[in-house]
Design an enzyme around this catalytic site. Structure first.
Site: not given
Length: 275
Positions: A2-3
């Protein structure tokens, strides 16, 4: 992993459900994440009210009067919200490691199949936390501008993509969004950072902001196990221009997108369009 857009999407999903509410209990099923969860977390948080929620880089911050709960989603983590009225709480599975239960029956559940995330309690000012104090500016802030980026890059000989992914330069521009931003700016990921002109830095700042904002609007990207706080996948991956498109036509010139390894990360670019 997840960014920033995925973390921002998660923040916007959980905040309305827990801000202003009081913690009743904490259920700990697994303490061994990236760093061990404090086994006394239930005693620490019980009876405390959530003042607000925020994000710094890829860290979620739940603020209380005397400290913060710092949450990182790691490689595959997610937060889900369950309320008494939706009937979806159900029995946790083996990857549901922590439940924070609020006095009105709302449950925030932390799920992490790979156990590489973190849930850390810190009593003090969040800016002084060792994981936060040396971070660069947020990419969507006014601080991240052409003048700032040009000044930071002019002494760096490393590839611009590596500089862009350095959290000391700017936070939260992970591999996907660095690839996409550099393509849209027409800048080769291999260019030495100190070779960028100021107008190119201005264009790169503009594209980074636009790419991240669009990713947030579409709920982030789906890689492996990412879902938002409602369990829905993100959709920005449908708009990728180069990422994951090795040997496919460039949407701009029709040439083939190339994949190489740079800094141990997959790097996608068009040799014709990016100089």
């Amino acid at each position: 992993m997840p960014e920033l857009p995925e973390v921002e999407t998660t923040l916007r999903g959980i905040a309305p459900h827990i801000e202003g509410k009081t913690v009743e209990a904490v259920v700990l099923r697994q303490l061994k994440l990236r760093w061990q969860v404090n086994p006394d977390l239930g005693e620490i948080l019980s009876g405390r009210q959530v003042l607000s929620c925020g994000r710094r880089a890829k860290y979620l911050i739940v603020r209380f009067q005397t400290g913060i709960l710092l949450i990182h989603l790691g490689m595959s983590g997610s937060l889900r919200i369950f309320t008494p009225s939706d009937g979806r709480i159900g029995k946790p599975d083996r990857h549901d490691h922590v439940d924070i239960v609020f006095s009105d029956g709302t449950v925030m559940r932390y799920r992490d199949p790979r156990k590489f995330g973190a849930i850390l309690w810190y009593e003090g000012i969040e800016e002084h936390h060792p994981l936060l104090e040396k971070l660069g500016p947020e990419p969507l802030s006014e601080v991240f501008c052409a003048d700032y980026l040009y000044a930071r890059l002019k002494t760096q000989k490393r590839a611009v993509k590596l500089a862009l992914m350095d959290n000391a330069v700017v936070v939260g521009v992970g591999n996907i969004y660095a690839n996409e931003s550099l393509f849209r700016a027409g800048i080769s990921p291999h260019r030495p950072a100190n070779r960028l002109k100021k107008k190119e830095c201005a264009l790169l700042v503009e594209t980074v902001k636009a790419v991240l904002q669009r990713a947030i609007e579409t709920g982030g990207s789906t890689l492996r196990d990412f879902v938002d706080s409602d369990g829905k996948s993100g959709y920005f991956q449908q708009e990728y221009t180069v990422y994951g498109r090795h040997n496919q036509p460039c949407p701009r010139c029709g040439g083939l997108v190339v994949k190489e390894t740079l800094g141990q990360r997959g790097t996608f670019y068009c040799p014709n369009c990016q100089k």
